[in-house]
Scaffold this motif. Structure first.
Motif, short mmCIF file in Angstrom:
data_model
loop_
_atom_site.label_atom_id
_atom_site.label_comp_id
_atom_site.label_asym_id
_atom_site.label_seq_id
_atom_site.Cartn_x
_atom_site.Cartn_y
_atom_site.Cartn_z
N GLY A 1 26.84 -4.62 -39.19
CA GLY A 1 26.66 -4.71 -40.77
C GLY A 1 27.99 -3.92 -41.32
O GLY A 1 27.80 -3.38 -42.44
N LEU A 2 29.00 -3.63 -40.69
CA LEU A 2 30.23 -3.08 -40.99
C LEU A 2 31.26 -3.94 -41.32
O LEU A 2 32.16 -3.42 -42.16
CB LEU A 2 30.81 -1.92 -39.92
CG LEU A 2 29.85 -1.02 -39.53
CD1 LEU A 2 30.40 -0.36 -38.34
CD2 LEU A 2 29.22 -0.11 -40.50
N ALA A 3 31.06 -5.19 -41.39
CA ALA A 3 32.23 -6.14 -41.66
C ALA A 3 32.18 -6.33 -43.46
O ALA A 3 31.00 -6.39 -43.82
CB ALA A 3 31.78 -7.47 -41.02
N THR A 4 33.44 -6.53 -43.80
CA THR A 4 33.68 -6.70 -44.99
C THR A 4 33.15 -8.23 -45.33
O THR A 4 32.94 -9.19 -44.35
CB THR A 4 35.20 -6.45 -45.50
OG1 THR A 4 35.98 -7.64 -44.74
CG2 THR A 4 35.59 -5.22 -45.12
N PRO A 5 32.88 -8.47 -46.90
CA PRO A 5 32.67 -9.75 -47.11
C PRO A 5 33.45 -10.93 -46.49
O PRO A 5 33.28 -11.88 -46.15
CB PRO A 5 32.34 -9.85 -48.46
CG PRO A 5 32.08 -8.61 -48.93
CD PRO A 5 32.94 -7.70 -47.86
N ASP A 6 35.04 -10.53 -46.62
CA ASP A 6 35.97 -11.52 -46.20
C ASP A 6 35.89 -11.70 -44.50
O ASP A 6 35.92 -12.83 -44.17
CB ASP A 6 37.22 -10.94 -46.46
CG ASP A 6 37.62 -10.85 -48.07
OD1 ASP A 6 36.93 -11.85 -48.77
OD2 ASP A 6 38.48 -9.89 -48.49
N GLU A 7 35.44 -10.67 -44.16
CA GLU A 7 35.37 -10.67 -42.51
C GLU A 7 34.04 -11.69 -42.19
O GLU A 7 34.16 -12.34 -41.14
CB GLU A 7 35.43 -9.46 -41.84
CG GLU A 7 36.68 -8.74 -41.76
CD GLU A 7 36.57 -7.21 -41.18
OE1 GLU A 7 37.54 -6.66 -41.02
OE2 GLU A 7 35.23 -6.63 -41.40
N VAL A 8 33.05 -11.37 -42.88
CA VAL A 8 31.88 -12.22 -42.67
C VAL A 8 32.43 -13.80 -43.10
O VAL A 8 31.82 -14.46 -42.10
CB VAL A 8 30.77 -11.64 -43.41
CG1 VAL A 8 29.45 -12.74 -43.43
CG2 VAL A 8 30.33 -10.40 -43.20
#
Length: 155
Positions: free
Chosen positions: A18-25
């Protein structure tokens, strides 16, 4: 080769934690559509993380479970009461029974000793001040007797 490099960046671990940024997701979702093999890699990483968590797990103390049970029993008895929602918002539970070993008791003799110690300390303080000021006045008289002309000039 592009998939292997993408996996080695650690984006899957970040996503699962749950540490990924919205762009990475969003990027990961696009890569999942492009590479179906990524799904198996995500599942494998998830299993590895789960296994690591179970291997290093620390069991909570037994008193934690007892506290949870007590809370659940209180909640179930609370639900049985016929209270309106407004009354439930302002309902507080106060335990009037002290738990075993949660308070300190002092024997009567210690209370008497403490009071006597306090009174004696005040008595010694008064005695000290009395003799200190008496000593100072005697010292002043002695200085006046030794040097009568200097003390008369200072007046």
């Amino acid at each position: 080769m592009e998939l292997e490099q993408y996996i080695s960046t650690g984006i899957i671990e970040s996503f699962l934690l749950g540490l990924a940024t919205p762009d990475e997701v969003a990027e990961l979702q696009r890569m999942r559509l492009r590479f179906p093999a990524l799904e198996t890699e995500i599942a494998a990483v998830e299993r590895r993380m789960e296994n690591a968590a179970f291997e290093e797990a620390v069991m909570p103390p037994a008193r934690v479970w007892e506290g949870i049970q007590q809370h659940l029993n209180w909640e179930s008895s609370f639900r049985d009461e016929k209270l309106s929602d407004e009354e439930r918002k302002h309902y507080t539970f106060i335990s009037m029974q002290p738990k075993e070993g949660t308070y300190i008791s002092v024997h009567r003799s210690w209370k008497i000793i403490l009071i006597l110690f306090f009174l004696l300390s005040k008595l010694f303080l008064v005695g000290f001040l009395y003799f200190y000021f008496k000593s100072q006045s005697l010292q002043d008289k002695l200085n006046e007797a030794r040097h009568p002309q200097t003390t008369a000039a200072t007046r």
